[in-house]
Design a protein around this motif. Structure first.
Motif, PDB file in Angstrom:
ATOM      1  N   ALA A  28       1.475 -11.742 -19.381  1.00 49.31           N
ATOM      2  CA  ALA A  28       2.301 -10.695 -19.952  1.00 49.31           C
ATOM      3  C   ALA A  28       1.622  -9.337 -19.859  1.00 49.31           C
ATOM      4  O   ALA A  28       2.285  -8.307 -19.772  1.00 49.31           O
ATOM      5  N   ALA A  29       0.269  -9.324 -19.887  1.00 53.19           N
ATOM      6  CA  ALA A  29      -0.455  -8.070 -19.868  1.00 53.19           C
ATOM      7  C   ALA A  29      -0.606  -7.517 -18.467  1.00 53.19           C
ATOM      8  O   ALA A  29      -1.055  -6.396 -18.303  1.00 53.19           O
ATOM      9  N   ARG A  30      -0.303  -8.313 -17.456  1.00 55.06           N
ATOM     10  CA  ARG A  30      -0.523  -7.846 -16.094  1.00 55.06           C
ATOM     11  C   ARG A  30       0.422  -6.722 -15.725  1.00 55.06           C
ATOM     12  O   ARG A  30       1.604  -6.737 -16.048  1.00 55.06           O
ATOM     13  N   TRP A  31      -0.128  -5.808 -15.014  1.00 53.08           N
ATOM     14  CA  TRP A  31       0.609  -4.643 -14.541  1.00 53.08           C
ATOM     15  C   TRP A  31       1.337  -5.031 -13.257  1.00 53.08           C
ATOM     16  O   TRP A  31       0.711  -5.401 -12.266  1.00 53.08           O
ATOM     17  N   GLN A  32       2.637  -4.951 -13.264  1.00 50.60           N
ATOM     18  CA  GLN A  32       3.427  -5.240 -12.077  1.00 50.60           C
ATOM     19  C   GLN A  32       3.854  -3.914 -11.448  1.00 50.60           C
ATOM     20  O   GLN A  32       4.646  -3.158 -12.033  1.00 50.60           O
ATOM     21  N   ILE A  33       3.352  -3.648 -10.290  1.00 49.93           N
ATOM     22  CA  ILE A  33       3.671  -2.389  -9.613  1.00 49.93           C
ATOM     23  C   ILE A  33       5.067  -2.500  -9.006  1.00 49.93           C
ATOM     24  O   ILE A  33       5.332  -3.415  -8.220  1.00 49.93           O
ATOM     25  N   PRO A  34       5.975  -1.575  -9.357  1.00 51.12           N
ATOM     26  CA  PRO A  34       7.309  -1.613  -8.738  1.00 51.12           C
ATOM     27  C   PRO A  34       7.220  -1.214  -7.270  1.00 51.12           C
ATOM     28  O   PRO A  34       6.588  -0.216  -6.928  1.00 51.12           O
ATOM     29  N   ILE A  35       7.849  -1.983  -6.404  1.00 55.91           N
ATOM     30  CA  ILE A  35       7.698  -1.757  -4.965  1.00 55.91           C
ATOM     31  C   ILE A  35       9.041  -1.937  -4.265  1.00 55.91           C
ATOM     32  O   ILE A  35       9.757  -2.913  -4.521  1.00 55.91           O
ATOM     33  N   GLU A  36       9.374  -0.987  -3.394  1.00 58.38           N
ATOM     34  CA  GLU A  36      10.527  -1.143  -2.502  1.00 58.38           C
ATOM     35  C   GLU A  36      10.069  -0.882  -1.076  1.00 58.38           C
ATOM     36  O   GLU A  36       9.275   0.043  -0.828  1.00 58.38           O
ATOM     37  N   VAL A  37      10.557  -1.685  -0.167  1.00 59.42           N
ATOM     38  CA  VAL A  37      10.110  -1.622   1.230  1.00 59.42           C
ATOM     39  C   VAL A  37      11.329  -1.508   2.133  1.00 59.42           C
ATOM     40  O   VAL A  37      12.345  -2.175   1.913  1.00 59.42           O
ATOM     41  N   LYS A  38      11.204  -0.666   3.158  1.00 47.26           N
ATOM     42  CA  LYS A  38      12.275  -0.552   4.148  1.00 47.26           C
ATOM     43  C   LYS A  38      11.670  -0.400   5.532  1.00 47.26           C
ATOM     44  O   LYS A  38      10.745   0.384   5.734  1.00 47.26           O
ATOM     45  N   LYS A  39      12.197  -1.170   6.470  1.00 49.84           N
ATOM     46  CA  LYS A  39      11.761  -1.050   7.861  1.00 49.84           C
ATOM     47  C   LYS A  39      12.835  -0.309   8.649  1.00 49.84           C
ATOM     48  O   LYS A  39      14.007  -0.694   8.632  1.00 49.84           O
ATOM     49  N   PHE A  40      12.417   0.752   9.326  1.00 44.50           N
ATOM     50  CA  PHE A  40      13.354   1.591  10.067  1.00 44.50           C
ATOM     51  C   PHE A  40      13.542   1.054  11.491  1.00 44.50           C
ATOM     52  O   PHE A  40      12.715   0.284  11.994  1.00 44.50           O
ATOM     53  N   PRO A  41      14.626   1.459  12.164  1.00 46.30           N
ATOM     54  CA  PRO A  41      14.914   0.922  13.509  1.00 46.30           C
ATOM     55  C   PRO A  41      13.784   1.142  14.522  1.00 46.30           C
ATOM     56  O   PRO A  41      13.634   0.343  15.451  1.00 46.30           O
ATOM     57  N   ASN A  42      12.987   2.206  14.351  1.00 48.58           N
ATOM     58  CA  ASN A  42      11.885   2.424  15.301  1.00 48.58           C
ATOM     59  C   ASN A  42      10.638   1.625  14.941  1.00 48.58           C
ATOM     60  O   ASN A  42       9.586   1.773  15.573  1.00 48.58           O
ATOM     61  N   GLY A  43      10.734   0.772  13.939  1.00 45.74           N
ATOM     62  CA  GLY A  43       9.625  -0.114  13.585  1.00 45.74           C
ATOM     63  C   GLY A  43       8.749   0.394  12.459  1.00 45.74           C
ATOM     64  O   GLY A  43       7.890  -0.358  11.964  1.00 45.74           O
ATOM     65  N   LEU A  44       8.916   1.640  12.054  1.00 39.76           N
ATOM     66  CA  LEU A  44       8.106   2.161  10.952  1.00 39.76           C
ATOM     67  C   LEU A  44       8.493   1.480   9.642  1.00 39.76           C
ATOM     68  O   LEU A  44       9.678   1.443   9.281  1.00 39.76           O
ATOM     69  N   THR A  45       7.511   0.941   8.951  1.00 44.32           N
ATOM     70  CA  THR A  45       7.742   0.293   7.660  1.00 44.32           C
ATOM     71  C   THR A  45       7.273   1.232   6.555  1.00 44.32           C
ATOM     72  O   THR A  45       6.167   1.768   6.617  1.00 44.32           O
ATOM     73  N   VAL A  46       8.117   1.425   5.558  1.00 38.38           N
ATOM     74  CA  VAL A  46       7.844   2.378   4.474  1.00 38.38           C
ATOM     75  C   VAL A  46       7.835   1.631   3.144  1.00 38.38           C
ATOM     76  O   VAL A  46       8.755   0.871   2.836  1.00 38.38           O
TER      77      VAL A  46
END
Length: 466
Positions: A28-46
């Motif tokens: 319960a004490a652990r910090w959960q980092i909110p994360i969103e990921v998107k890969k673009f058509p040219n292959g760049l992952t953000v």
């Protein structure tokens, strides 16, 4: 190796240290980092993580290119190229990059490691658009010129003079130990490079390297701070969306088995006044069953002044003056490597003893772990320290962006960073016994003993500035 030296000032998260006992409470004490990921058509992952605690952001742009992948016969090329990225572009000549970022209240840097090269910035959130424009601009092309190449060849050579050639011990506990412990050129060569190889780099090599490894499909971009994912994804589409993917060479097989016989090397150091020693063992692959236990064992043995080596060899037996090291040390953490690595220890020992005595004393502590295991209190203390160190590192948005960037680069899952505290917590004494007995053996050990050069043979540091 970094373009500029930064002093990290991690902050403590008191809540971690004061968390109540028990698996449920700890979870319960652990910090959960909110994360969103998107890969673009040219292959760049953000990767984007919101943190609205301050109107700032940290950014990491990492490419899958490091020492292991640089061209054979071009030692130091990946690091040299990292410097070339700050030499400007046709649209933003040299100096614009720094002036825009620093003028907006930010700072920037770059670094090269075995498995990646990354570029980092932190600034007020008002500077996000110009910084994204600048990063996209230098991903498109650079100001390739003989003048810029020559300039950076000299800058890198000066960095080597300062960090390696003209200070006691240099970095033998990295370059020389890896050169002795590993067999494959990709793992064993000096990532700083020789002056001859650096001078041999041609402009055509630089341009080819850029085209091969600096495309959007070979990169991860992570942004942490006072941002919203949808807005960041829109800005990335605006600035990076028109950059086409490029063909990237297949990486070589860099895997190596454990060594089957102890490897030793003796050196002299014209600048050192007391002897130093580096002791290293080849360690398990990242993500393997033994990976996290190996990280815990390394911290237990050499992680700070409460560690066994410090308490027994520095304070108790008083044969060492200092000791430091760790898994994937000194160029990274236990969590950011993607090929063979070492548990590497550097110690300065008293002239009244010798290298074999030091190695035997270290081995005595290792055998004790393998034979008897680790008391519950010591294991709990070590794991709590590791969790605290991890959270402390992640607290700053810039460091968090780097951790997420590299987690996505190596695992394909930035959110795996949230799993690390739990994985550390599950390590048992039996795990440490197994790892100590399997990997920290004499046969898998490499020892480099570096003694002060005799006074009559001592070299004048200024005599060979190269």
């Amino acid at each position: 190796m970094m373009r500029r030296a930064w002093l990290a000032l991690p902050l403590l998260l008191g809540g971690v240290l004061l968390a109540p006992a028990g698996p449920a409470a700890a979870h319960a004490a652990r910090w959960q980092i909110p994360i969103e990921v998107k890969k673009f058509p040219n292959g760049l992952t953000v990767v984007v993580s919101q943190d609205h605690s301050a109107p700032t952001f940290g950014l990491c742009l990492a490419f899958r290119i490091g020492f292991r992948l640089e061209p054979k016969g071009r030692t130091g090329f990946a690091h040299l190229f990292e410097h070339m990225m700050f030499e400007g572009t046709p649209n933003a000549p040299k100096g614009v990059f720094d002036r825009v970022i620093e003028g907006g209240g930010g700072v920037n840097n770059g670094s090269t490691r075995y498995d990646y090269t990354n570029y980092i910035e932190t600034a007020p959130v008002s500077a996000l658009d110009p910084i994204l424009w600048l990063e996209a601009d230098r991903m498109k092309t650079l100001d390739f010129s003989e003048k810029n190449l020559k300039n950076q060849q000299e800058v890198v050579k000066e960095e080597i003079r300062v960090n390696v050639k003209n200070r006691p011990y240099g970095i033998f506990f990295w370059t020389d130990v890896a050169g002795k412990a590993f067999d494959k050129w990709e793992n064993s060569h000096d990532g700083y490079g020789s002056f001859e190889d650096l001078d041999a780099a041609k402009l055509a090599d630089v341009e080819a390297f850029f085209k091969s490894y600096y495309g959007p499909n070979n990169a991860i971009l992570a942004i942490v701070g006072d941002v919203k994912p949808a807005e960041v994804f829109g800005k990335v589409e605006k600035y990076f969306g028109g950059i086409p993917a490029r063909q990237t060479p297949q990486p070589p097989d860099v895997s190596e088995a454990m060594n089957q016989g102890e490897r030793t090397l003796e050196q002299t150091d014209p600048l050192a006044r007391v002897p130093g020693i580096a002791v290293a063992w080849k360690m398990p692959a990242r993500g393997s069953r033994d990976h996290v236990p190996a990280a815990v064992l390394a911290d237990l043995l050499v992680g700070g002044e409460a560690s066994r080596f410090y308490q027994v060899l520095v304070k108790g037996k008083e044969i060492l003056l200092s000791v430091q090291g760790g898994l994937n040390w000194p160029l990274g953490t236990p969590w950011d490597y993607n090929g063979p690595t070492l548990l590497d220890i550097f110690a300065i020992y008293k002239p009244t003893t010798d290298a074999r005595t030091v190695v035997d004393a270290m081995n005595g502590e290792i055998e004790k772990v393998a034979r008897e295991g680790v008391p519950a209190g010591e294991l709990a203390r070590t794991k709590t320290k590791m969790a605290a160190d991890l959270y402390s590192t992640l607290e700053l948005p810039l460091n968090r962006s780097t951790a997420l960037c590299l987690a996505q680069l190596f695992t394909g899952n930035a959110a795996s960073i949230n799993e690390l505290p739990g994985r550390i917590e599950t390590v048992t004494s039996a795990d440490l016994q197994r790892v100590a007995a399997t990997y920290l053996t004499a046969a898998n050990r490499t020892v480099v003993d570096r003694k002060p050069a005799p006074q009559t043979a001592a070299a004048d540091p200024a005599a060979d500035p190269r």
